[in-house]
Design a protein around this motif. Sequence first.
Motif, short mmCIF file in Angstrom:
data_model
loop_
_atom_site.label_atom_id
_atom_site.label_comp_id
_atom_site.label_asym_id
_atom_site.label_seq_id
_atom_site.Cartn_x
_atom_site.Cartn_y
_atom_site.Cartn_z
N LEU A 224 -7.82 3.50 -2.32
CA LEU A 224 -7.70 2.37 -1.25
C LEU A 224 -7.70 1.08 -1.68
CD1 LEU A 224 -10.03 4.31 1.41
CD2 LEU A 224 -7.47 4.08 1.60
N GLY A 225 -8.52 0.57 -2.59
CA GLY A 225 -8.44 -0.69 -3.50
C GLY A 225 -7.11 -0.83 -3.97
N PHE A 226 -6.53 0.20 -4.72
CA PHE A 226 -5.15 0.42 -5.16
C PHE A 226 -4.06 0.17 -4.02
CE2 PHE A 226 -1.48 2.68 -6.76
CZ PHE A 226 -0.99 2.18 -7.82
N MET A 227 -4.35 1.00 -2.94
CA MET A 227 -3.23 1.00 -2.01
C MET A 227 -3.08 -0.70 -1.41
SD MET A 227 -1.60 3.20 -1.64
CE MET A 227 -0.81 2.77 -0.45
N LEU A 228 -4.39 -1.22 -1.12
CA LEU A 228 -4.24 -2.56 -0.73
C LEU A 228 -3.53 -3.54 -1.74
CD1 LEU A 228 -8.07 -3.02 0.24
CD2 LEU A 228 -6.20 -3.22 1.83
N ILE A 229 -3.80 -3.26 -2.82
CA ILE A 229 -2.76 -4.13 -3.61
C ILE A 229 -1.15 -3.92 -3.72
CG2 ILE A 229 -2.23 -4.28 -6.44
CD1 ILE A 229 -5.35 -3.87 -6.59
N ILE A 230 -1.00 -2.50 -3.68
CA ILE A 230 0.57 -1.93 -3.26
C ILE A 230 1.14 -2.47 -2.18
CG2 ILE A 230 1.78 0.17 -2.84
CD1 ILE A 230 1.05 -0.01 -5.94
N CYS A 231 0.26 -2.65 -1.10
CA CYS A 231 0.60 -2.93 0.27
C CYS A 231 0.95 -4.69 0.31
CB CYS A 231 -0.52 -2.84 1.31
SG CYS A 231 -0.30 -1.31 1.94
N TYR A 232 0.03 -5.43 -0.52
CA TYR A 232 0.50 -6.77 -0.94
C TYR A 232 1.87 -6.98 -1.49
CZ TYR A 232 0.74 -11.40 -2.70
OH TYR A 232 1.13 -12.66 -3.17
N LEU A 233 1.90 -6.22 -2.67
CA LEU A 233 3.33 -6.31 -3.48
C LEU A 233 4.32 -5.76 -2.69
CD1 LEU A 233 1.81 -4.89 -6.82
CD2 LEU A 233 2.52 -6.99 -6.48
N ALA A 234 4.23 -5.00 -1.75
CA ALA A 234 5.25 -4.58 -0.85
C ALA A 234 5.76 -6.07 0.18
CB ALA A 234 5.22 -3.42 -0.20
N ASP A 235 4.58 -6.26 0.51
CA ASP A 235 4.78 -7.62 1.35
C ASP A 235 5.34 -8.73 1.00
OD1 ASP A 235 3.63 -5.83 3.45
OD2 ASP A 235 1.76 -7.03 3.75
N ARG A 236 5.01 -8.98 -0.50
CA ARG A 236 5.79 -10.32 -1.07
C ARG A 236 7.34 -10.00 -1.10
NH1 ARG A 236 3.28 -11.01 -7.10
NH2 ARG A 236 5.23 -10.89 -7.41
N THR A 237 7.73 -8.88 -1.05
CA THR A 237 9.24 -8.88 -1.00
C THR A 237 9.62 -8.81 0.67
OG1 THR A 237 9.34 -7.52 -3.13
CG2 THR A 237 11.08 -7.33 -1.44
N LEU A 238 8.87 -7.84 1.18
CA LEU A 238 9.34 -8.03 2.68
C LEU A 238 9.05 -9.08 3.32
CD1 LEU A 238 8.39 -4.06 3.27
CD2 LEU A 238 10.71 -5.02 2.95
N TYR A 239 7.97 -9.69 3.12
CA TYR A 239 7.80 -10.91 3.99
C TYR A 239 8.61 -12.03 3.84
CZ TYR A 239 2.96 -9.83 5.84
OH TYR A 239 2.06 -9.08 6.61
N ARG A 240 9.14 -12.06 2.39
CA ARG A 240 10.14 -12.95 2.08
C ARG A 240 11.44 -12.85 2.60
NH1 ARG A 240 7.63 -13.35 -3.47
NH2 ARG A 240 6.52 -15.13 -3.42
N ARG A 241 11.86 -11.61 2.59
CA ARG A 241 13.06 -11.27 3.34
C ARG A 241 13.32 -11.53 4.95
NH1 ARG A 241 14.40 -5.48 0.56
NH2 ARG A 241 14.55 -6.43 -1.44
N ALA A 242 11.94 -11.40 5.51
CA ALA A 242 11.92 -11.65 7.05
C ALA A 242 11.40 -13.19 7.11
CB ALA A 242 10.79 -10.90 7.57
N GLY A 243 11.43 -14.19 6.10
CA GLY A 243 11.35 -15.50 6.55
C GLY A 243 9.73 -15.69 6.75
N LEU A 244 8.72 -14.82 6.45
CA LEU A 244 7.36 -15.08 6.43
C LEU A 244 6.63 -15.13 5.37
CD1 LEU A 244 7.21 -11.94 8.93
CD2 LEU A 244 7.27 -14.38 9.65
N GLU A 245 7.31 -15.93 4.25
CA GLU A 245 6.47 -16.24 2.88
C GLU A 245 5.13 -17.06 3.09
OE1 GLU A 245 10.13 -18.48 3.15
OE2 GLU A 245 9.72 -16.38 3.13
N ALA A 246 5.21 -17.84 4.35
CA ALA A 246 4.27 -18.57 4.32
C ALA A 246 2.87 -18.08 4.70
CB ALA A 246 4.44 -19.53 5.67
#
Length: 157
Positions: A112-134
């Motif tokens: 689960l700790g590893f999954m939290l890191i994976i989720c963040y890494l995915a969000d780095r890409t997906l949030y930026r594409r959605a304009g949510l990098e803030a």
Amino acid sequence: MTLPLHDPDDAALARTLGQAGLIPFVMLAALLWLVDVALQPWVAIAMTGYAALIISFLGGIHWGIGWLGGRHERGLPHVPHHQRNHFLWGIVPSLLAWPGLLMPAFAGLAWLGFMLIICYLADRTLYRRAGLEAWLTLRFRLSSIAALSCFIGAGAL
């Protein structure tokens, strides 16, 4: 293209609630080191359950982003495949967190700790594409502490 954080009070509330959400991670990780061995399984179940719940929540955020991405607001171009990516990714965290509940606690917490890191890494890409990098700075801080708590908890078992 970056969407502004519309209301500073909302941003402050999100930050406060996110930080409050770390309390169970930190407290349960500490308890795993402090309680009697007979109580560790109960604390471990609480921590793995909470971590899996939060990981599922992180996926659910993407469904909200996907739904909002379907609206044509603020002059942003409509990009259908980006919306689809949020819906598709949104189910992955729940599916990958679930095995963490079924594993022995020491392995489940590490997973689960590893999954939290994976989720963040995915969000780095997906949030930026959605304009949510803030939001990425907050996401990094919350995910780092939550993942570290899971690893520390796993180390106690």
